[in-house]
Write an enzyme that holds these catalytic residues in place. Structure first.
Site, PDB file in Angstrom:
ATOM      1  N   CYS A  33       0.828  -1.193   0.000  1.00  0.00           N
ATOM      2  CA  CYS A  33       0.000   0.000   0.000  1.00  0.00           C
ATOM      3  C   CYS A  33       0.871   1.254   0.000  1.00  0.00           C
ATOM      4  O   CYS A  33       1.613   1.470  -0.955  1.00  0.00           O
ATOM      5  CB  CYS A  33      -0.991  -0.018   1.158  1.00  0.00           C
ATOM      6  SG  CYS A  33      -2.291   1.198   0.926  1.00  0.00           S
ATOM      7  N   HIS A  61      -3.907  -4.466  -0.280  1.00  0.00           N
ATOM      8  CA  HIS A  61      -3.622  -4.999   1.040  1.00  0.00           C
ATOM      9  C   HIS A  61      -3.713  -6.514   1.048  1.00  0.00           C
ATOM     10  O   HIS A  61      -4.789  -7.069   1.221  1.00  0.00           O
ATOM     11  CB  HIS A  61      -4.636  -4.446   2.062  1.00  0.00           C
ATOM     12  CG  HIS A  61      -4.393  -3.033   2.425  1.00  0.00           C
ATOM     13  ND1 HIS A  61      -3.528  -2.665   3.427  1.00  0.00           N
ATOM     14  CD2 HIS A  61      -4.891  -1.883   1.908  1.00  0.00           C
ATOM     15  CE1 HIS A  61      -3.514  -1.343   3.517  1.00  0.00           C
ATOM     16  NE2 HIS A  61      -4.321  -0.842   2.616  1.00  0.00           N
ATOM     17  N   GLU A  83      -2.862  -8.511   3.306  1.00  0.00           N
ATOM     18  CA  GLU A  83      -3.267  -9.009   4.632  1.00  0.00           C
ATOM     19  C   GLU A  83      -4.763  -8.896   4.842  1.00  0.00           C
ATOM     20  O   GLU A  83      -5.296  -9.416   5.821  1.00  0.00           O
ATOM     21  CB  GLU A  83      -2.513  -8.270   5.739  1.00  0.00           C
ATOM     22  CG  GLU A  83      -3.000  -6.856   6.056  1.00  0.00           C
ATOM     23  CD  GLU A  83      -2.530  -5.803   5.065  1.00  0.00           C
ATOM     24  OE1 GLU A  83      -2.007  -6.170   3.993  1.00  0.00           O
ATOM     25  OE2 GLU A  83      -2.710  -4.615   5.372  1.00  0.00           O
TER      26      GLU A  83
END
Lengths: 252, 391, 205
Positions: free
Chosen positions: C80, C187, C189
């Site tokens: 990001c 992202h 995650e």
């Protein structure tokens, strides 16, 4: 293509998940963390958690549960429920949530939203508004889980929230909640006309068709779902599920 | 046929299945065959399982179910868990032309596989679902009570709750028949003296160790039990006692038709069940209920006794993080968990139950069992005194 | 062992969580001395460009990172804002970026039509523009998507350095690579199975 987000909106009452109808009639849905585990395995787009009595009872945020939820999830998470300060927001983000949802505490404190927006960016805040049709037909705002009527009307307040720096608006129709009859498209459209920020429609979704409808007619960016993902069908038993992507095209 | 030579053990093991001398109330005949194998043969005879006699009897019952259900929304209740037996039972009930209502008791420890399996099968068959969800805090409080009580029946509260919830659903929709997926052929009959539970047992343990009052938990008290069986006259039918049932074929069918998923091992669609079978029973009670199913497979020739015995003596597979989930949910520190696990196991005799009452009322329950108002296995297990007090 | 750099900005917990879930060892470090001994680096980031660069320029951290990435050439993944920091500069701020990959970070505003709301937020599809170890195995998915939330996008100067592209009013570089240095705009995650695949690939490099 950017997909329309379908976001299960889960309601926390103390340490259990519940579902309401028109903000009343609390039905048990299950254990919050276990339910979140299931949604995680179903690979939902995003999740929102609302601690519905936190503001009403002026309770502290249950950081323990939020942490457990964050540990189970690999998708974006939003939390709402008596967020009172920049520190609250900070803690929530540190735990692993992406967004904070502010409703009741915005009414006397738009500065809170400004602060959080400035520090963390507008994409970290969702301004949430609950609306009920008054006897005379107007759309009235209620805060504190449907208990306190506010002066502004929905459209004006939405604009004020946008000006304060929210990145998205969560618009909930109290009348439609738990009804399976579809979103309040007129309400959503009326607000969409005056704001630029993305809108999340909430309240009343009973089928994937309702989602398609509100996206087409009111051009929302996301749809929050409640009953649809926690019950097998209208009037029947609790069964956590998520509308299958394969047969429904929800691309804009 | 010497049991000792085949299995490499000093224990006396039944020559037909793999129940060994450690099993409660076991008796071996002159051929080394155990009383449980005999009991199953007798039941098979009585019900005509898998034969013309059984099928005929069952078709009669289906006719009765249809008749009793005329004019009502549903004519039978099928309890579902997401597992093989109940999922397949739903398919069969539609095949027989019945209009089932699926009933689920959610103890809030379900895995995603279970809920997805339930959803897929119900969607494909267009069957409605009735669920009772217990408050997660109450659920955990009851589990914790059983854990502190040092008894094996940590699953009792779930099993009994499902039975009660099925009755409640039947009552609500005026349904007279509950179909259960139990098969003594594929599962065997749990030996008397082992795994006992009733409403009073749950109540007494909760009273002693619980902290949260039971509000949403559906407790089946004795009077409720009598109400459902004698007043509401709701019948319990176990189709697999009459007709043939091949669990392996059923699994394959479900996977192919509904994209149903097998979760591995008996009942592992719920994390509490997984904990019980994978960790709790083997570690604290040195006992393992897998010998029920494994014995059944050996008895039916689906597995050799050697293979069954070998698997029985291999530790069960456990999901990563299952134990930490259990401890976290019940708010047990590592030390506290170890402490309780080390405590001497108690058996159900240590706590008040309805057992004596069931024994006294044996003649009544005999009649109820003959008319399917209570399951025959209930009568056989609960209404006779247990002679093996050494556990 | 993956060293997640803690310079005061970014959702470190979620990243570590996902690594833990897929069985990859990771550690969160803020001390430049500890980062000196890292064998693989992950640079997270949520927030604004200048604030991030200020924090990195402090305490010798920039020097250590330059050494690790450019001299020692350990594998580095920026996610990001972390990916935007790899570029030379950003419309969002006035400070220089790390400049490890010849690219610029540009504002969506005025570059895409009004119907594309900013920030770009939600799940969007990524398409391979060049092969890379980071994106191995993506073909096992019918469609690979990730969760995005950003108001600025990256454009590489040399197409060779683009490994994934995404469409949002403009076809921008959603993942980039130059030798040992990788960047992902989305992202991982927060992108469940897709993110896990990417993280697994990074762990194997």
């Amino acid at each position: 293509m950017l997909r329309t987000r379908i976001i299960p909106c889960l309601l926390l009452k103390n340490e259990s998940l519940v579902k309401t109808v028109k903000f009343k009639e609390y039905n048990y849905i299950g254990d919050p963390v276990n339910t979140v585990r299931i949604f995680n395995e179903l690979e939902v787009d995003e999740l929102m958690f609302l601690d519905i009595f936190a503001s009403k009872e002026n309770r502290d945020i249950n950081f323990k549960i939020i942490r457990e939820i964050a540990n189970e999830c690999f998708m974006p998470l939003g939390y709402g429920g008596n967020i009172k300060s920049l520190d609250d927001a900070k803690r929530i983000f540190e735990i692993g949530f992406e967004k904070v949802i502010i409703n009741s505490n915005s009414f006397n404190n738009l500065k809170l939203i400004e602060k959080i927006s400035k520090y963390f960016g507008s994409q970290s805040i969702i301004g949430s508004v609950d609306i009920k049709k008054s006897f005379w037909g107007g759309q009235k705002i209620y805060s504190h889980h449907g208990r306190i009527k506010q002066k502004d009307n929905a459209v004006t307040w939405a604009k004020k929230l946008e000006d304060s720096g929210v990145g998205e608006l969560l618009i909930t129709s109290i009348d439609r909640e738990g009804s399976w009859s579809g979103y309040d498209i007129d309400l959503i459209e009326s607000i969409n006309k005056v704001v630029q920020v993305p809108i999340i429609a909430n309240g009343g979704c009973g089928s994937v068709q309702h989602i398609e409808e509100v996206v087409k007619k009111a051009n929302v960016s996301a749809c929050a779902v409640g009953s649809l993902v926690v019950y097998q069908k209208k009037g029947m038993g609790v069964l956590v599920n998520f509308p299958c992507r394969k047969d429904k095209l929800l691309d804009k | 046929m010497s049991s000792k030579e085949n299995l490499n053990t000093n224990l006396k093991v039944c020559t037909k299945c793999i129940y060994d001398e450690r099993v409660a109330s076991i008796i071996f005949d002159e051929n080394g065959v155990c009383n449980y194998c005999h009991q199953i043969s007798e039941l098979q005879q009585k019900y005509g399982t898998g034969e013309e006699k059984g099928e005929q009897k069952f078709l009669e019952i289906v006719k009765e179910i249809k008749k009793a259900g005329k004019g009502k929304k549903y004519d039978c209740i099928v309890g579902v868990s997401g597992g093989t037996d109940s999922s397949y039972m739903l398919y069969l009930s539609k095949k027989w032309g019945l209009r089932p209502l699926a009933v689920h008791y959610d103890n809030t420890w379900n895995s995603a596989i279970a809920t997805e399996n339930i959803r897929k099968v119900l969607d494909a068959l267009d069957v409605d679902l009735f669920t009772h969800v217990v408050d997660n805090k109450e659920s955990d409080d009851i589990f914790k009570s059983f854990f502190y009580a040092d008894v094996a029946e940590i699953e009792a509260a779930t099993d009994l709750a499902l039975a009660e919830v099925m009755y409640r659903a039947a009552w609500k929709y005026k349904v007279k028949y509950v179909l259960e997926g139990h098969s003594f052929i594929t599962e065997g009959i749990t030996p008397i003296g082992r795994n006992y539970f009733d409403g009073k047992y749950i109540q007494s343990i909760h009273k002693k160790f619980g902290k949260i009052p039971m509000n949403s938990y559906p407790l089946m008290t004795f009077s409720k039990f009598l109400f459902w069986s004698m007043f509401a006259k709701i019948k319990k039918i176990r189709p697999f006692w009459y007709i043939d049932y091949n669990k392996e074929e059923a699994k394959a069918f479900l996977e192919k038709e509904y994209a149903w998923k097998y979760y591995g091992g008996h009942h592992l669609e719920n994390r509490m069940t997984a904990f019980f079978h994978g960790i709790y029973a083997p570690q604290k009670f040195k006992s393992d209920f897998r010998n029920n199913t494994l014995s059944a497979l050996a008895r039916n020739g689906k597995l050799s006794r050697e293979e069954a015995w070998k698997e029985y003596n291999t530790p069960p597979k456990v999901e990563k993080d299952l134990l930490s989930y259990f401890k976290k949910r019940l708010e047990l520190s590592d030390e506290e968990y170890e402490r309780v696990m080390k405590e001497k196991p108690k058996s159900w005799y240590a706590y008040p139950t309805y057992k004596k009452r069931f024994e006294l009322l044996r003649p009544l329950f005999k009649i109820l069992a003959e008319t399917n108002l209570v399951p025959m296995s209930f009568y056989l297990k609960y209404c006779f005194p247990v002679d093996n007090k050494k556990k | 062992m993956i060293t997640i750099v803690d310079y005061g900005m970014g959702n470190l917990g979620s990243v570590k969580n996902m690594f833990k879930f897929i069985g990859v060892k990771s550690t969160i470090e803020s001390d430049p001395d500890k980062i000196k001994s890292a064998s693989k680096i992950l640079l997270p980031g949520v927030g604004s460009f200048d604030t991030a660069m200020e924090k990195i320029n402090k305490n010798n951290l920039k020097e250590v990172l330059d050494e690790k990435a450019l001299k020692e050439r350990v594998p580095v993944l920026g996610i990001c804002l972390g990916m935007q920091l790899l570029t030379k500069s950003s419309d969002e701020g006035s400070l220089d970026g790390l400049g490890w990959i010849p690219a610029k970070t540009i504002s969506f505003k005025d570059r895409v039509s009004k119907k594309y709301r900013v920030p770009h937020m939600g799940w969007n599809v990524v398409n391979k523009s060049n092969e890379s170890l980071l994106t191995q195995g993506f073909d096992e998915f019918d469609e690979t998507r990730f969760y995005f939330v950003h108001s600025y996008f990256v454009q590489v100067e040399d197409e060779k350095n683009s490994i994934l592209k995404t469409d949002y009013g403009i076809n921008f570089d959603s993942a980039i690579q130059k030798d040992n240095i990788y960047g992902a705009q989305f992202h991982p995650e927060k992108s469940h199975k897709f993110g896990m695949k990417l993280f697994k690939n990074f762990a194997k490099i």
